[in-house]
Write a protein that holds these residues in place. Structure first.
Motif, PDB file in Angstrom:
ATOM      1  N   ASN A   8     113.355  44.554  30.889  1.00 40.68           N
ATOM      2  CA  ASN A   8     113.364  46.292  31.033  1.00 40.68           C
ATOM      3  C   ASN A   8     111.788  46.602  31.835  1.00 40.68           C
ATOM      4  N   ASN A  35     117.350  45.266  39.318  1.00 45.11           N
ATOM      5  CA  ASN A  35     117.849  46.809  39.686  1.00 45.11           C
ATOM      6  C   ASN A  35     116.508  47.850  39.676  1.00 45.11           C
ATOM      7  N   GLY A  52     120.168  50.283  35.601  1.00 46.57           N
ATOM      8  CA  GLY A  52     120.229  48.756  34.563  1.00 46.57           C
ATOM      9  C   GLY A  52     120.765  47.700  35.750  1.00 46.57           C
ATOM     10  N   ASN A  53     121.390  46.919  35.448  1.00 46.08           N
ATOM     11  CA  ASN A  53     121.882  45.958  35.497  1.00 46.08           C
ATOM     12  C   ASN A  53     123.320  46.043  35.633  1.00 46.08           C
ATOM     13  N   ARG A  83     127.167  45.466  33.499  1.00 48.91           N
ATOM     14  CA  ARG A  83     127.097  45.132  32.313  1.00 48.91           C
ATOM     15  C   ARG A  83     128.190  43.809  32.676  1.00 48.91           C
ATOM     16  N   SER A 127     124.379  49.240  30.357  1.00 51.12           N
ATOM     17  CA  SER A 127     123.565  49.409  31.510  1.00 51.12           C
ATOM     18  C   SER A 127     123.292  50.773  31.405  1.00 51.12           C
ATOM     19  N   GLN A 148     115.358  46.769  35.871  1.00 56.98           N
ATOM     20  CA  GLN A 148     115.888  45.947  35.382  1.00 56.98           C
ATOM     21  C   GLN A 148     116.002  44.543  36.133  1.00 56.98           C
TER      22      GLN A 148
END
Length: 1017
Positions: free
Chosen positions: A558, A593, A597-598, A600, A607, A616
């Motif tokens: 992160n 990303n 977030g990437n 899920r 995410s 992320q």
């Protein structure tokens, strides 16, 4: 009991009945769903609102507060958590366990819809997401292109999406990481001002021209014709020719005052795969489907699709859950097979080959029948149900061993095979039923746990209960029948080396030890009591934890840049992290990303939505080498620890229900400035505690906003409504989607009105904004307002409708949450809290307390149920207590086993302890029941009966313990940190309980049973 006799005399029916049950199980095994984790749906819903351009305070006031207020009217709410960020608000409501997820989701939808007109009209999106583990992506495909050719990438991603959506078992296919195209209407506000045209008139003209109102129909003769009117826009040129103003015979078209063209929306989310520009396509599977079947069909489609890809676009797999599922299932089935071999070897060493085969048949038959009923109950094959099979493995032969031992004993006494099978099984039948019932009763309360952890693990106790019940049935009908057909006299008289060793132990060591114990009962009880107290004193050294790390060859990074950072800056930081990852040969690939977030890909990792300051990276290693994995994690944490101005967290996946972080301290109060000050102090406390890492204080930094201060007096005197100013600024800065355009291919695009600028809006562009007065005059914005930079919170969070801030942290390997909290919590208690402000502990401790509380109830219910069965069997109050003495003996072994192996008392260890309650009393039941029979049927005295019972039952007790340990040993040694604590808890407790039971139970029987009292049927 007459059941064994009926089964032997009606063996044709017995055989057909067992064969049908086995076939049912085999068919279920071949067709039942397979997945990595149980597919549960907790009762919870998240309301996600995107409102570009709004700051956290606006999101709180306009979005979050109204939604919270109306949702709070619902029943059975456990907690409401809300977060307001720039342009984003998330309100998450969790309902009490046992609530129907579908009903609660519908109630939330109704409540949110009831206040939709109270929310701003121009919000970008409002989405309600029902919580479910099945929404995890099973496949993440990367389409890679070195140039940022979004048109080509989007076209291919959409084509792949359409292909994959047609595959059976697919629930949803989604594309990620490219900006949507839009029809950009870049309005020149200076031209508008010169022509005295309000901006609202332009937007109204676009909306009016793009309406498609049916004209009705008309009958002409015998036919009816529909009447078509103007209809929607059919081309961009039609949009450009929209009449926005007409006066004195002159018309002003949209193209006269605006540039109309296709363009991409502002970039909010971009992605790379192994450092190359990419977009992602993800797939989720439907509940109740087989992941291997679904992915097999998906990969066939992808292979065909890849053949037709343009040369400049490559395709790769960023994530494939089937690999993890296959690895986990192979590991579990390997443990099952190894356990089966160990159990078979133990049985074969103790009895003859024919007897061993009869005993071993109970395992595959019981497992097949158990699987059939697991499938019938709606569960699939995943880590929990397979773990249930492994746990049950060693217990499956217990009943068969006890039965066949008693049958061979009667054969040695001279009875025929059939008579020995009937009498030997009948004599021990109720004891076998009671011992199985006590084991089953230990697992039933775990099945009834109502929290999310209970739902997650439910398939495991269900599997154990079904499989053990099947083994009981087999031991009472099939085992006696096969014994009456297959066993020979020499099989009964067969004495293996292991049996010879055990017999010598009985005659020498055990007989002497039992004689001493029966002569000195008080001394033995006191010693046992002291050992038990001593083991409890050692428990703090063992420590308590919740769920361990997932131990997968994957992790995420992160990246959180300072508030106010642009997406470009976050991208540059991410690129530096990627450069570090490139230097590791152990890494197979990584997916970056930026701004999101990437997708899920793990059940308890949600995410993060679009945010310019967040990135992320999902990292996949080439192989699963735990030592090397931990080394890489440690090295990366050290390299990123002092990254200037940016927080970079290297996080491993963890088992168990989702929670904020291992350490979470929730500070509640109303004033943001006070919360910020307290949060800073609490952050210092956590940071100075050894073993804490990845410390996060959401209010640790503030961001700077550009505040437009409107002079209300001037605006009023000029006849400019405040709403007109707000709408104009919003349109100019963020853009406003006023309508939709559908092209000839059926694709839809937003028609967005905004200010014309090439890249990003600058402060100088504010000089070009004009607002309309009620009289139609165009007034420069800067005549009515001034601009200043002003600090504001980066986010605002609520917990149960109250403002709060949560300080979170992870712990390093070798440090437990308890270790850290023992230092942190006393300092929090001593802190000088202002009036109206307090703290609460969340994270692992909160979830652990909730889950362990459910397990404590399960243990209590199990004890009550088992006690009831024993009272029914023995028709006594003291003898069940004598049988229960095995439980504290087992606790001794469990504590010592965990202490020696270095594992803490985790949630799975708690499951092991609950299971142990039902398992360890079996040996006591067999011992006490046979002692009662000797006293009742042969009129023997207490001491004589105890010696005879100990000698006779020593062999089956030791063998059943050995098979249980053998069945569990592979899972314990190879199951990782998830299952090892449970295995060692059961193994240590069972071993200690077995040896102490053979001594302590006879002693307690002698102390608490009167000589003249005989047990009656």
């Amino acid at each position: 009991m007459k059941l064994p006799k009926l089964a032997i005399e009606n063996h044709q029916f017995t055989n057909v009945f067992v064969i049908l049950l086995v076939l049912f199980g085999v068919v279920s095994f071949l067709t039942m769903p397979r997945s990595e984790d149980p597919q549960v749906s907790p009762a919870g819903t998240s309301v996600i609102v995107i409102y570009p351009g709004a700051n956290p305070a606006d999101m709180e006031e306009l979005i979050m507060d109204p939604i919270e207020e109306v949702i709070n009217e619902l029943e059975d709410i456990k907690e409401i958590k809300s977060t307001a960020k720039d342009g984003l608000a998330v309100v998450a409501v969790e309902f009490l366990s046992g609530s129907d997820p579908d009903d609660k989701y519908s109630e939330v939808v109704q409540k949110v819809n009831s206040i939709r007109n109270r929310l701003p009209e121009d919000i970008f999106s409002l989405e309600l997401m029902k919580w479910t583990i099945s929404d995890v992506s099973i496949l993440q495909v990367a389409l890679i292109c070195d140039s940022a050719d979004y048109v080509s990438l989007k076209k291919e991603a959409e084509r792949l999406k359409e292909n994959l959506e047609r595959v059976g078992g697919v629930k949803k296919v989604k594309t990620w990481a490219y900006p949507e195209r839009e029809v950009r209407v870049a309005v020149d506000l200076e031209k508008l001002a010169n022509k005295h045209i309000p901006l609202t008139q332009v937007m109204g003209a676009i909306v009016n021209e793009n309406q498609n109102l049916p004209g009705g129909s008309i009958d002409i003769g015998t036919r009816r014709f529909n009447i078509r009117t103007s209809g929607n826009y059919e081309s961009p040129e039609a949009i450009r020719n929209t009449i926005v103003h007409s006066a004195e015979g002159k018309t002003v078209l949209l193209k006269d005052i605006a540039d109309v063209r296709f363009d991409f929306e502002d970039k909010k989310y971009t992605a790379r795969f192994n450092g190359r520009h990419a977009v992602f396509v993800t797939v989720t599977q439907k509940i109740g489907t087989n992941i291997f079947d679904v992915e097999g069909r998906l990969k066939e489609q992808i292979a065909e699709f890849e053949k037709k890809l343009p040369r400049h676009i490559d395709l790769d797999y960023a994530f494939d859950q089937s690999e993890s599922v296959a690895s986990r299932m192979n590991g579990f089935f390997l443990n099952l097979f190894q356990g089966l071999l160990l159990v078979g070897a133990i049985v074969l060493l103790a009895v003859s080959l024919r007897a061993a085969l009869i005993v071993m048949l109970a395992i595959p038959i019981s497992i097949a029948i158990g699987i059939g009923f697991v499938d019938l109950s709606g569960f699939g094959l995943e880590q929990m149900s397979i773990a249930g099979l492994v746990i049950a493995l060693g217990l499956l032969v217990d009943n068969a061993i006890v039965v066949i031992e008693n049958i061979t004993r009667y054969m040695r006494m001279g009875l025929s095979k059939k008579e020995a099978a009937i009498k030997g099984t009948g004599q021990i039948a109720w004891a076998v039923v009671s011992s199985t019932a006590t084991t089953v009763l230990a697992f039933v309360p775990i099945m009834m746990m109502q929290n999310i952890t209970g739902e997650f693990i439910r398939s495991m106790p269900v599997t154990v209960v079904y499989t053990l019940s099947a083994s009981l049935l087999i031991s009472l009908i099939l085992t006696p029948y096969l014994s009456s057909k297959w066993l020979r006299r020499r099989d009964a008289e067969h004495e293996s080396k292991l049996r010879g060793i055990l017999n010598r132990q009985i005659e020498n060591q055990y007989r002497r030890s039992l004689n001493f114990a029966l002569k000195n009962p008080l001394r033995v009880v006191i010693i046992a009591l002291l050992v038990f107290i001593g083991s409890l004193a050692l428990f703090p050294l063992v420590g308590v934890s919740f769920f361990p790390k997932a131990e997968k060859p994957q992790f995420i990074i992160n990246i959180n840049t300072p508030q106010g950072s642009s997406l470009a800056f976050t991208d540059s930081v991410t690129a530096q992290v990627e450069t570090v990852l490139m230097s590791y040969d152990d890494i197979r690939h990584y997916a970056a990303n930026i701004g999101h977030g990437n997708p899920r890909i793990y059940y308890n990792v949600i995410s993060r939505n679009e945010q310019a300051t967040h990135a992320q990276i999902f990292v996949q290693l080439k192989k699963h080498d735990l030592k090397r994995f931990r080394q890489i994690i440690h090295e990366l944490r050290e390299r990123f620890a002092d990254f200037a101005g940016t927080k970079i967290e290297v996080k491993e996946f963890e088992q168990g229900p989702p929670f904020e972080a291992p350490i979470a301290i929730r500070i509640l109060g109303d004033n943001l400035d006070v919360l910020k000050r307290i949060a800073g102090n609490v952050e210092t406390i956590v940071r100075t505690t050894g073993g804490t890492i990845n410390i996060n204080n959401p209010l640790g930094t503030s961001k700077t906003d550009l505040q437009i201060n409107i002079n209300r007096a001037k605006a009023g005197m000029s006849g400019v409504p405040m709403t007109e100013i707000d709408r104009t600024v919003r349109t100019a800065v963020a853009g406003l989607a006023v309508s939709r355009f559908r092209d000839a291919q059926g694709e839809e695009y937003n028609i967005v009105v905004r200010l014309p600028f090439k890249n990003k809006l600058t402060v100088a562009d504010l000089e070009r904004i004009y607002v309309s007065s009620l009289s139609g005059a165009q007034i420069p914005l800067m005549q009515l307002a001034s601009v200043e930079f002003k600090a504001s919170p980066q986010l605002i969070t609520h917990y149960n409708l109250q403002r709060n801030v949560t300080i979170t942290a992870d712990v390093e390997s070798g440090t437990t949450v308890d270790d850290a909290m023992l230092i942190i919590q006393p300092q929090l208690d001593e802190y000088n809290w202002p009036k109206g402000y307090r703290y609460a502990i969340g994270g692992e401790l909160e979830k652990r307390e909730e889950s362990f509380g459910g397990m404590a109830k399960a243990v209590l219910v199990a004890l009550i149920g088992i006690f009831g069965v024993l009272v029914l069997q023995f028709r006594s109050y003291t003898q069940p207590l004598i049988v229960f003495s095995a439980i504290p003996m087992a606790i001794i072994g469990s504590v010592l086993a965990l202490l020696v192996t270095g594992y803490s008392f985790s949630f799975t260890a708690f499951i092991g302890l609950t299971s142990l309650v039902g398992i360890v009393v079996n040996n006591s039941i067999i011992l006490v029941d046979y002692t009662n029979q000797l006293r009742r049927e042969e009129n023997k005295g207490i001491v004589e009966a105890l010696k005879e019972a100990g000698k006779t039952r020593f062999m089956p007790i030791v063998l059943t313990t050995a098979t249980t340990v053998g069945g569990l040993l592979p899972l314990t040694l190879g199951g990782g940190t998830m299952w090892a604590p449970m295995g060692w808890t059961i193994i240590g407790g069972l071993l200690m309980s077995t040896f102490l039971t053979l001594i302590v139970v006879p002693v307690l029987y002698k102390l608490y049973t009167k000589e003249e009292v005989l047990i009656t049927e």
